[in-house]
Design a protein around this motif. Structure first.
Motif, PDB file in Angstrom:
ATOM      1  N   THR A  84       0.205  -1.341  -0.169  1.00 16.75           N
ATOM      2  CA  THR A  84      -0.228  -0.317  -0.158  1.00 16.75           C
ATOM      3  C   THR A  84       0.958   1.433   0.045  1.00 16.75           C
ATOM      4  OG1 THR A  84      -1.929  -1.366   0.954  1.00 16.75           O
ATOM      5  CG2 THR A  84      -1.686   1.399   1.075  1.00 16.75           C
ATOM      6  N   SER A  86       0.269   4.172  -1.259  1.00 15.83           N
ATOM      7  CA  SER A  86      -0.880   5.450  -1.691  1.00 15.83           C
ATOM      8  C   SER A  86      -0.690   6.684  -1.013  1.00 15.83           C
ATOM      9  CB  SER A  86      -2.310   4.865  -1.565  1.00 15.83           C
ATOM     10  OG  SER A  86      -2.528   4.833  -0.097  1.00 15.83           O
ATOM     11  N   SER A  88      -0.603  10.735  -1.371  1.00 14.57           N
ATOM     12  CA  SER A  88      -0.787  11.089  -2.254  1.00 14.57           C
ATOM     13  C   SER A  88       0.520  12.584  -2.600  1.00 14.57           C
ATOM     14  CB  SER A  88      -2.393  11.491  -2.506  1.00 14.57           C
ATOM     15  OG  SER A  88      -2.281  12.587  -0.987  1.00 14.57           O
ATOM     16  N   HIS A 119      -1.280   5.958  -5.480  1.00 15.86           N
ATOM     17  CA  HIS A 119      -1.984   7.474  -5.807  1.00 15.86           C
ATOM     18  C   HIS A 119      -1.565   8.202  -6.847  1.00 15.86           C
ATOM     19  CE1 HIS A 119      -5.074  11.022  -4.348  1.00 15.86           C
ATOM     20  NE2 HIS A 119      -4.061  11.339  -4.880  1.00 15.86           N
ATOM     21  N   SER A 139      -5.673   3.926  -6.168  1.00 14.97           N
ATOM     22  CA  SER A 139      -6.149   3.695  -4.881  1.00 14.97           C
ATOM     23  C   SER A 139      -7.751   4.191  -4.778  1.00 14.97           C
ATOM     24  CB  SER A 139      -5.293   3.903  -3.719  1.00 14.97           C
ATOM     25  OG  SER A 139      -5.865   4.207  -2.611  1.00 14.97           O
TER      26      SER A 139
END
Length: 302
Positions: A84, A86, A88, A119, A139
């Motif tokens: 994970t 993600s 941003s 992301h 994501s």
């Protein structure tokens, strides 16, 4: 629950690094006592990240398991691992992070392909270029609440899966008209507890991204109704966007959708275990599975 459907629901479970000890007990049970579990589902992947990953997003501060142990467990049971990543708010200088690159190098060697949940478009391009054996998942932290935005994301060839905002879960008229190849890419977030009308979701995710980048930020305080109560599976079940087992069998599988994500990386292992029981385990075997997990792993509830 009995079903005549031959379609399979592929579940993507939380806590690759966060709940290693739980899965170390649960996965052997799942493999050797399939009679305890629904025959229309499988465990397609387990997602997560170590606690201090710069590229991390969605949740922070969880995940202490050793990467080699996690790698070995996924290899043993032939389950896809998903990192994970993600965050941003990544910038070019963040891409050289040693820990995150080390994780990518390791998990691109799994016999069942591993993936990365992303992301940032910057990281998307970087992973594609440097770790082509890793597949990419768009994501839910992008908070794509407009169906047109979601369709554009599905059309992007770099993504094998796209997790829409939970508020698109019941947009059946639009969902049913997607071509099958795009339906295969949709991964629904089933058990979100966040208020359906929440407007703070993107701010909450950005707060986590800043924390993972080491920035000094105040703790995000959600302004949505009932936010103070925290996550409750019982509350998630009442969410208008909730997708339960019956919904999966009677609605989503017949419509051609097969991927379902369970959230919970930032929760306690006991809560996540209840979600595993809810989605994977036949009700008549809940007690046997609870006994096997609690007695074998000595999980403390308090």
């Amino acid at each position: 629950m009995e079903t005549k459907s031959t379609a399979c629901a592929h579940f993507h479970l939380p806590g690759l690094f966060e709940f290693y000890e739980l899965y170390k007990v649960f996965l052997p049970l799942y493999q050797h006592h399939r009679e305890f579990f629904y025959d229309f589902c499988d465990i397609a992947s387990i997602y997560g990240a170590p606690a201090d990953c710069l590229w991390g997003g969605g949740r922070s501060g969880f995940g202490q398991a050793d990467k080699e142990d996690v790698f070995a467990l996924m290899e043993e049971y032939g389950i896809s691992a998903r990192l994970t990543f993600s965050n941003s708010l990544l910038e070019e200088q963040n891409l050289s992070d040693k820990k995150c690159n080390s994780l990518c190098r390791l998990f691109q060697k799994t016999r069942v392909p591993s993936g990365v949940i992303v992301h940032s478009d910057l990281l998307t391009s970087y992973i594609n270029k440097n770790y082509p054996n890793l597949y990419l998942v768009s994501s839910t932290t992008k908070v794509l609440t407009q169906f047109e935005e979601f369709e554009k994301e599905l059309a992007r060839p770099e993504f094998s899966f796209v997790v829409p905002d939970f508020r698109l879960n019941k947009k059946f008229e639009a969902l049913k008209n997607l071509p099958q190849y795009q339906k295969n890419k949709v991964e629904f977030l089933c058990n979100e507890c966040c208020n359906f009308a929440c407007k703070d979701r993107k701010n909450c995710y950005e707060n986590v991204s800043r924390k993972n980048l080491g920035q000094e930020v105040k703790e995000h305080k959600c302004s949505a109704p009932d936010a103070e109560g925290g996550y409750r599976l019982s509350k998630a079940i009442k969410n208008p966007a909730f997708i339960g087992v019956q919904d999966i069998v009677e609605t989503y599988l017949p419509m051609g959708f097969s991927n379902f994500k369970i959230e919970g990386r930032g929760l306690g292992s006991a809560v996540v275990f209840e979600a595993l029981l809810l989605y994977l385990t036949k009700p008549e075997y809940h007690l046997q599975v609870r006994e096997a997990v609690y007695l074998d792993s000595m999980l403390d509830l308090f």
